[in-house]
Design a protein around this motif. Sequence first.
Motif, PDB file in Angstrom:
ATOM      1  N   LYS A 118     -28.457 -25.774 -22.397  1.00  0.00           N
ATOM      2  CA  LYS A 118     -28.928 -26.513 -21.207  1.00  0.00           C
ATOM      3  C   LYS A 118     -30.072 -27.456 -21.526  1.00  0.00           C
ATOM      4  CE  LYS A 118     -29.946 -22.648 -19.273  1.00  0.00           C
ATOM      5  NZ  LYS A 118     -29.323 -21.804 -20.295  1.00  0.00           N
ATOM      6  N   THR A 119     -31.079 -26.916 -22.236  1.00  0.00           N
ATOM      7  CA  THR A 119     -32.273 -27.718 -22.479  1.00  0.00           C
ATOM      8  C   THR A 119     -31.944 -28.895 -23.395  1.00  0.00           C
ATOM      9  OG1 THR A 119     -33.576 -25.719 -22.200  1.00  0.00           O
ATOM     10  CG2 THR A 119     -34.677 -27.604 -23.227  1.00  0.00           C
ATOM     11  N   THR A 120     -31.205 -28.616 -24.457  1.00  0.00           N
ATOM     12  CA  THR A 120     -30.785 -29.679 -25.370  1.00  0.00           C
ATOM     13  C   THR A 120     -29.980 -30.738 -24.617  1.00  0.00           C
ATOM     14  OG1 THR A 120     -30.580 -27.971 -27.062  1.00  0.00           O
ATOM     15  CG2 THR A 120     -29.642 -30.119 -27.571  1.00  0.00           C
ATOM     16  N   THR A 121     -29.038 -30.285 -23.794  1.00  0.00           N
ATOM     17  CA  THR A 121     -28.188 -31.227 -23.064  1.00  0.00           C
ATOM     18  C   THR A 121     -29.008 -32.044 -22.063  1.00  0.00           C
ATOM     19  OG1 THR A 121     -26.344 -29.691 -23.314  1.00  0.00           O
ATOM     20  CG2 THR A 121     -26.077 -31.444 -21.706  1.00  0.00           C
ATOM     21  N   SER A 122     -30.028 -31.416 -21.467  1.00  0.00           N
ATOM     22  CA  SER A 122     -30.904 -32.164 -20.555  1.00  0.00           C
ATOM     23  C   SER A 122     -31.525 -33.341 -21.300  1.00  0.00           C
ATOM     24  CB  SER A 122     -32.014 -31.252 -20.010  1.00  0.00           C
ATOM     25  OG  SER A 122     -31.458 -30.164 -19.314  1.00  0.00           O
ATOM     26  N   GLY A 123     -31.999 -33.064 -22.526  1.00  0.00           N
ATOM     27  CA  GLY A 123     -32.591 -34.130 -23.347  1.00  0.00           C
ATOM     28  C   GLY A 123     -31.562 -35.205 -23.674  1.00  0.00           C
ATOM     29  N   LYS A 124     -30.336 -34.764 -24.012  1.00  0.00           N
ATOM     30  CA  LYS A 124     -29.275 -35.720 -24.356  1.00  0.00           C
ATOM     31  C   LYS A 124     -28.949 -36.625 -23.166  1.00  0.00           C
ATOM     32  CE  LYS A 124     -26.813 -32.809 -27.734  1.00  0.00           C
ATOM     33  NZ  LYS A 124     -25.594 -31.995 -27.956  1.00  0.00           N
ATOM     34  N   ILE A 125     -28.846 -36.007 -21.998  1.00  0.00           N
ATOM     35  CA  ILE A 125     -28.513 -36.778 -20.796  1.00  0.00           C
ATOM     36  C   ILE A 125     -29.618 -37.780 -20.498  1.00  0.00           C
ATOM     37  CG2 ILE A 125     -28.263 -36.590 -18.276  1.00  0.00           C
ATOM     38  CD1 ILE A 125     -26.668 -34.012 -18.750  1.00  0.00           C
ATOM     39  N   ALA A 126     -30.878 -37.322 -20.647  1.00  0.00           N
ATOM     40  CA  ALA A 126     -32.015 -38.214 -20.386  1.00  0.00           C
ATOM     41  C   ALA A 126     -31.954 -39.425 -21.313  1.00  0.00           C
ATOM     42  CB  ALA A 126     -33.324 -37.454 -20.580  1.00  0.00           C
ATOM     43  N   LEU A 127     -31.711 -39.157 -22.583  1.00  0.00           N
ATOM     44  CA  LEU A 127     -31.646 -40.252 -23.556  1.00  0.00           C
ATOM     45  C   LEU A 127     -30.544 -41.239 -23.180  1.00  0.00           C
ATOM     46  CD1 LEU A 127     -32.467 -41.550 -26.290  1.00  0.00           C
ATOM     47  CD2 LEU A 127     -30.689 -40.147 -27.346  1.00  0.00           C
ATOM     48  N   ARG A 128     -29.380 -40.699 -22.848  1.00  0.00           N
ATOM     49  CA  ARG A 128     -28.265 -41.570 -22.525  1.00  0.00           C
ATOM     50  C   ARG A 128     -28.537 -42.388 -21.261  1.00  0.00           C
ATOM     51  NH1 ARG A 128     -21.995 -40.284 -21.435  1.00  0.00           N
ATOM     52  NH2 ARG A 128     -22.040 -39.982 -23.663  1.00  0.00           N
ATOM     53  N   LEU A 129     -29.070 -41.737 -20.235  1.00  0.00           N
ATOM     54  CA  LEU A 129     -29.319 -42.462 -18.989  1.00  0.00           C
ATOM     55  C   LEU A 129     -30.381 -43.539 -19.182  1.00  0.00           C
ATOM     56  CD1 LEU A 129     -29.194 -39.623 -16.297  1.00  0.00           C
ATOM     57  CD2 LEU A 129     -27.425 -41.261 -16.942  1.00  0.00           C
ATOM     58  N   ARG A 130     -31.356 -43.244 -20.035  1.00  0.00           N
ATOM     59  CA  ARG A 130     -32.398 -44.251 -20.261  1.00  0.00           C
ATOM     60  C   ARG A 130     -31.845 -45.438 -21.042  1.00  0.00           C
ATOM     61  NH1 ARG A 130     -35.565 -45.999 -24.292  1.00  0.00           N
ATOM     62  NH2 ARG A 130     -35.067 -44.331 -25.746  1.00  0.00           N
ATOM     63  N   THR A 131     -31.122 -45.139 -22.127  1.00  0.00           N
ATOM     64  CA  THR A 131     -30.696 -46.231 -22.997  1.00  0.00           C
ATOM     65  C   THR A 131     -29.453 -46.939 -22.478  1.00  0.00           C
ATOM     66  OG1 THR A 131     -29.487 -44.665 -24.366  1.00  0.00           O
ATOM     67  CG2 THR A 131     -31.710 -45.239 -25.066  1.00  0.00           C
ATOM     68  N   ARG A 132     -28.443 -46.166 -22.101  1.00  0.00           N
ATOM     69  CA  ARG A 132     -27.177 -46.797 -21.744  1.00  0.00           C
ATOM     70  C   ARG A 132     -27.175 -47.311 -20.314  1.00  0.00           C
ATOM     71  NH1 ARG A 132     -21.577 -43.597 -21.895  1.00  0.00           N
ATOM     72  NH2 ARG A 132     -22.080 -43.419 -19.686  1.00  0.00           N
ATOM     73  N   ASP A 133     -27.746 -46.496 -19.409  1.00  0.00           N
ATOM     74  CA  ASP A 133     -27.671 -46.869 -17.992  1.00  0.00           C
ATOM     75  C   ASP A 133     -28.976 -47.448 -17.459  1.00  0.00           C
ATOM     76  OD1 ASP A 133     -24.957 -45.795 -17.590  1.00  0.00           O
ATOM     77  OD2 ASP A 133     -25.915 -43.895 -18.063  1.00  0.00           O
TER      78      ASP A 133
END
Length: 461
Positions: A118-133
């Motif tokens: 969960k925690t790792t995925t939270s970080g992954k999602i944050a990174l993606r939303l910041r950079t891609r979206d």
Amino acid sequence: MFEALSGKLNGVFDRLRRRGALSEADVTEALREVRVALLEADVALPVVRDLVNKVRERAVGQEVIRSVSPAQQVIKIVNDALVEALGGGEGDDGKRGIDLNAPSPVPILMVGLQGSGKTTTSGKIALRLRTRDRKKVLLASLDVHRPAAQLQLQTLAQQAEVTSLPIIAGQSPMQIAMRAMDVARRELYDVVVLDTAGRLAIDEALMEEVAQVKLATNPHETLLVVDAMTGQDAVNTARAFQDKVGVTGIVMTRIDGDARGGAALSMRAVTGAPIKLLGAGEKLDALEDFHPDRIAGRILGMGDIVSLVEKAAANIDQAEAEKLAARIQKGQFTLEDYAQQLKQIGKMGSLQGILGMLPGVGKIKQQLNDANLDTSILGRQAAIISSMTPRERRSPEILKASRKKRIAAGSGTSVQEVNKLLKQFDDMSAMMKRMNKIGQKGLMRGGLAALLPGGGNKRPF
Ligand SMILES: Nc1nc2c(ncn2[C@@H]2O[C@H](COP(=O)(O)OP(=O)(O)OP(=O)(O)O)[C@@H](O)[C@H]2O)c(=O)[nH]1
Ligand SMILES: [Mg+2]
């Protein structure tokens, strides 16, 4: 994660392909093996049963498409059933990722068992939303059960270059959640990712806690994070969370491990929730969208047989193909037939594209690229043939210099090109004769390579 299943299914299809024409018994036998392969991959029994039944229904009474082998058709049917099991197909609007279509700040709640990611995925999602979206993301850890949990998320937030909610010791998960939403509203964040404490499915107290947080924050997405390595247990976990908390999507992590993949195939059918994302490693950029069709392709590892069958079914005129097959059999392949073939190929797209879709022609494809084959040549060849009289097309041996000049002028080409076409047609006729010798079965076995001079070892053109 699907290596083993993929290997097994490939074995089944290989045997199927060697048959040429398929009897119902062949299909039944193949389906029995598909069934075993799926069970060994840890796919839930009802899902296996449903999938195999679907394939059997569709495979029986299938219209035969001349330009592909029966085995290829079965592969396509299995593929479609896999895509459906994975949650694609009908009603699939192609929107697979996280749904952010809600007023800002959009809350996303992460739930799941201890250590699922969960925690790792939270970080992954944050990174993606910041950079891609290009979203402004706030990460908040509601995990007050494990001492280092909040710091872990803070570190990940730094790596992803997003903000994490300042840690205030002694707050309850509910207090943290409310504070996160307040901050997000005040500071105009687009998305708030709420990471919760890991729980055992049987831990009623923790389940209740997350249900309360969900009620209070009304998340637009509640993502259940499951570890693909846990197989059937992941599916049971998902069912429990779906019943007790309600989830909008599933993130499957550790697909980079040697999980057997059955969980991915069972998840949609058992929980009704779609798999939205895949975790494929520990690094923050190891996050993939979940595409049922691509996963099915990965499982079957069939090059692009599937799209080849689709293209062939859509474009090849079956009656024409049958007539042609009959003429080839009788050794009556003419320039007119050749022109027909050119048209078909033109309809299906570039020659390279078509060859590239066939399994086992990777080598030839390279040769084609090396040969720098120009597909516009097909159009010119068709023009040359249409500048001939019907008699010339039937008996090209009557084509002497003056006729060739007329044809070249009529088609806007040159005598050399006319000669080249005639030479190619000769080669092709020779090839057709060889093909008759190999017989239909051999053709299926050898695939396209058997048709090429030297069995595909030489330059084909
Ligand atoms: N190989 C691999 N490791 C992963 C993946 N996702 C997470 N991990 C690793 O799994 C371990 C646990 O991940 P966490 O993100 O801390 O899991 P969690 O669900 O937050 O754990 P708790 O908060 O204790 O319940 C860490 O070592 C991660 O690096 C993945 O997709 N692939
Ligand atoms: Mg955690």
